[in-house]
Design a protein around this motif. Structure first.
Motif, PDB file in Angstrom:
ATOM      1  N   GLY A 188       6.056  -2.166  -1.572  1.00  0.00           N
ATOM      2  CA  GLY A 188       5.639  -1.853   0.287  1.00  0.00           C
ATOM      3  C   GLY A 188       4.710  -0.736  -0.701  1.00  0.00           C
TER       4      GLY A 188
ATOM      5  N   LEU B  93       7.123   5.268   4.634  1.00  0.00           N
ATOM      6  CA  LEU B  93       7.357   4.269   2.824  1.00  0.00           C
ATOM      7  C   LEU B  93       8.875   4.891   2.807  1.00  0.00           C
ATOM      8  CD1 LEU B  93       6.343   1.690   1.745  1.00  0.00           C
ATOM      9  CD2 LEU B  93       5.658   3.684   0.260  1.00  0.00           C
TER      10      LEU B  93
ATOM     11  N   THR C 239       3.108   4.938  -3.391  1.00  0.00           N
ATOM     12  CA  THR C 239       1.795   5.763  -1.975  1.00  0.00           C
ATOM     13  C   THR C 239       0.876   4.703  -2.862  1.00  0.00           C
ATOM     14  OG1 THR C 239       3.728   7.599  -1.745  1.00  0.00           O
ATOM     15  CG2 THR C 239       1.040   8.215  -0.622  1.00  0.00           C
TER      16      THR C 239
ATOM     17  N   GLY D 165       9.147   1.138  -3.070  1.00  0.00           N
ATOM     18  CA  GLY D 165       7.679   1.610  -2.737  1.00  0.00           C
ATOM     19  C   GLY D 165       6.858   2.491  -3.719  1.00  0.00           C
TER      20      GLY D 165
ATOM     21  N   ASP E 108       2.140   2.237   1.462  1.00  0.00           N
ATOM     22  CA  ASP E 108       1.665   3.297   2.755  1.00  0.00           C
ATOM     23  C   ASP E 108       0.864   4.856   2.130  1.00  0.00           C
ATOM     24  OD1 ASP E 108       2.584   3.039   5.984  1.00  0.00           O
ATOM     25  OD2 ASP E 108       1.949   4.618   4.835  1.00  0.00           O
TER      26      ASP E 108
ATOM     27  N   ALA F  90       3.621  -0.336   4.715  1.00  0.00           N
ATOM     28  CA  ALA F  90       4.888  -0.363   5.150  1.00  0.00           C
ATOM     29  C   ALA F  90       5.700   0.197   5.826  1.00  0.00           C
ATOM     30  CB  ALA F  90       5.169  -1.356   4.049  1.00  0.00           C
ATOM     31  N   GLY F  91       5.017   1.006   5.893  1.00  0.00           N
ATOM     32  CA  GLY F  91       5.988   2.397   6.506  1.00  0.00           C
ATOM     33  C   GLY F  91       6.000   2.724   8.002  1.00  0.00           C
TER      34      GLY F  91
END
Length: 263
Positions: free
Chosen positions: A52, A60, A80, A78, A54, A31-32
């Protein structure tokens, strides 16, 4: 049969006038990047809750903030996630379904490219790199989200592929082969959804959107004289992604939707 770009953008609404993505929960892998930024914003605009992921936390965070700003009050988060770790990817899928009650989509935007001037010059290390980025992440996200997408009732798995997979060139052997493998894996996922539906409509759909390449504003600014012929703008890609939910599962499952002329 391939669908045209305009067909992919056709918008229908439910009987109460709400869009197909209004209230949906959609996860976005990769997504980033520029395509991720555009997709997060478009899905949020359509009323979806967007989650999202990333590998780059700074990119992100910027993408999530951009989507929230583009649509005030948008539910965009978001996380990670190392998508090369199957257990971590499964944990992401499980957390998402547990927190939001369901998962209506997984959009796969993890990308990367490596090429060579000639076929003999292509280093096999490029294959190892692209295998992880373009194939392994597809395998992990599809395995992790398969059951949740089926349970949702309108689940969609969306892969972004490249026209080069259908017509490889000498210098792009590793890239084209990796994209072709990712497509084959996604079509196998589509067959799983088809079989789960029995004689009726599949409970979810796996779809491939095909582009020649992507372009965004920063690329145009860096190369103001370039024409980017046949490229798909990331905002157009995001529109086509959102349009996948506007069509019945049986219509898009196991199909390639071409956003560029078929080679």
């Amino acid at each position: 049969m391939s669908a045209t770009h305009e067909e992919a953008r056709t918008v229908n609404t439910t009987q109460n006038g709400r869009g197909a993505l209004d209230g949906a929960v959609v996860a976005v892998a990769g997504a980033g990047g520029p395509a991720g930024r555009a997709t997060l914003a478009r899905l949020a605009e359509a009323g979806a809750t967007v989650v999202g992921a990333d590998a780059d936390p700074e990119r992100l965070a910027e993408a999530v903030d951009n989507a929230r700003y583009a649509r005030g009050g948008a539910a965009v988060t978001g996380e990670t996630v190392d998508l090369l770790d199957l257990d971590a990817t499964r944990a992401w899928a499980d957390r998402t379904e547990k927190e939001f009650g369901r998962v209506d989509g997984l959009v796969h935007l993890v990308g990367g490219w490596r090429g060579a001037k000639t076929f003999p010059d292509a280093p096999l290390a490029d294959w190892d790199h692209l295998h992880n980025l373009l194939i392994r992440t597809v395998q992990h996200t599809s395995l992790a989200f398969h059951d949740a997408l089926q349970r949702a009732g309108r689940g969609r798995y969306v892969l972004i592929s490249a026209a080069g997979a259908a017509k490889p060139t000498a210098g792009n052997a590793s890239y084209a082969a990796a994209k072709a493998a990712a497509e084959a894996w996604t079509l196998a996922l589509a067959d799983s959804f088809r079989k789960a539906g029995g004689e009726g409509e599949p409970p979810a759909a796996a779809t491939i959107l095909v582009v020649k390449a992507l372009v965004h504003d920063a690329m145009r600014a860096e190369r103001p004289n370039a024409k980017f012929a046949g490229f798909t703008d990331v905002t157009e890609l995001a529109e086509a992604i959102a349009g996948v939910w506007d069509r019945p599962a049986e219509e898009v499952n196991g199909t390639r939707l071409w956003l560029t002329p078929t080679p």
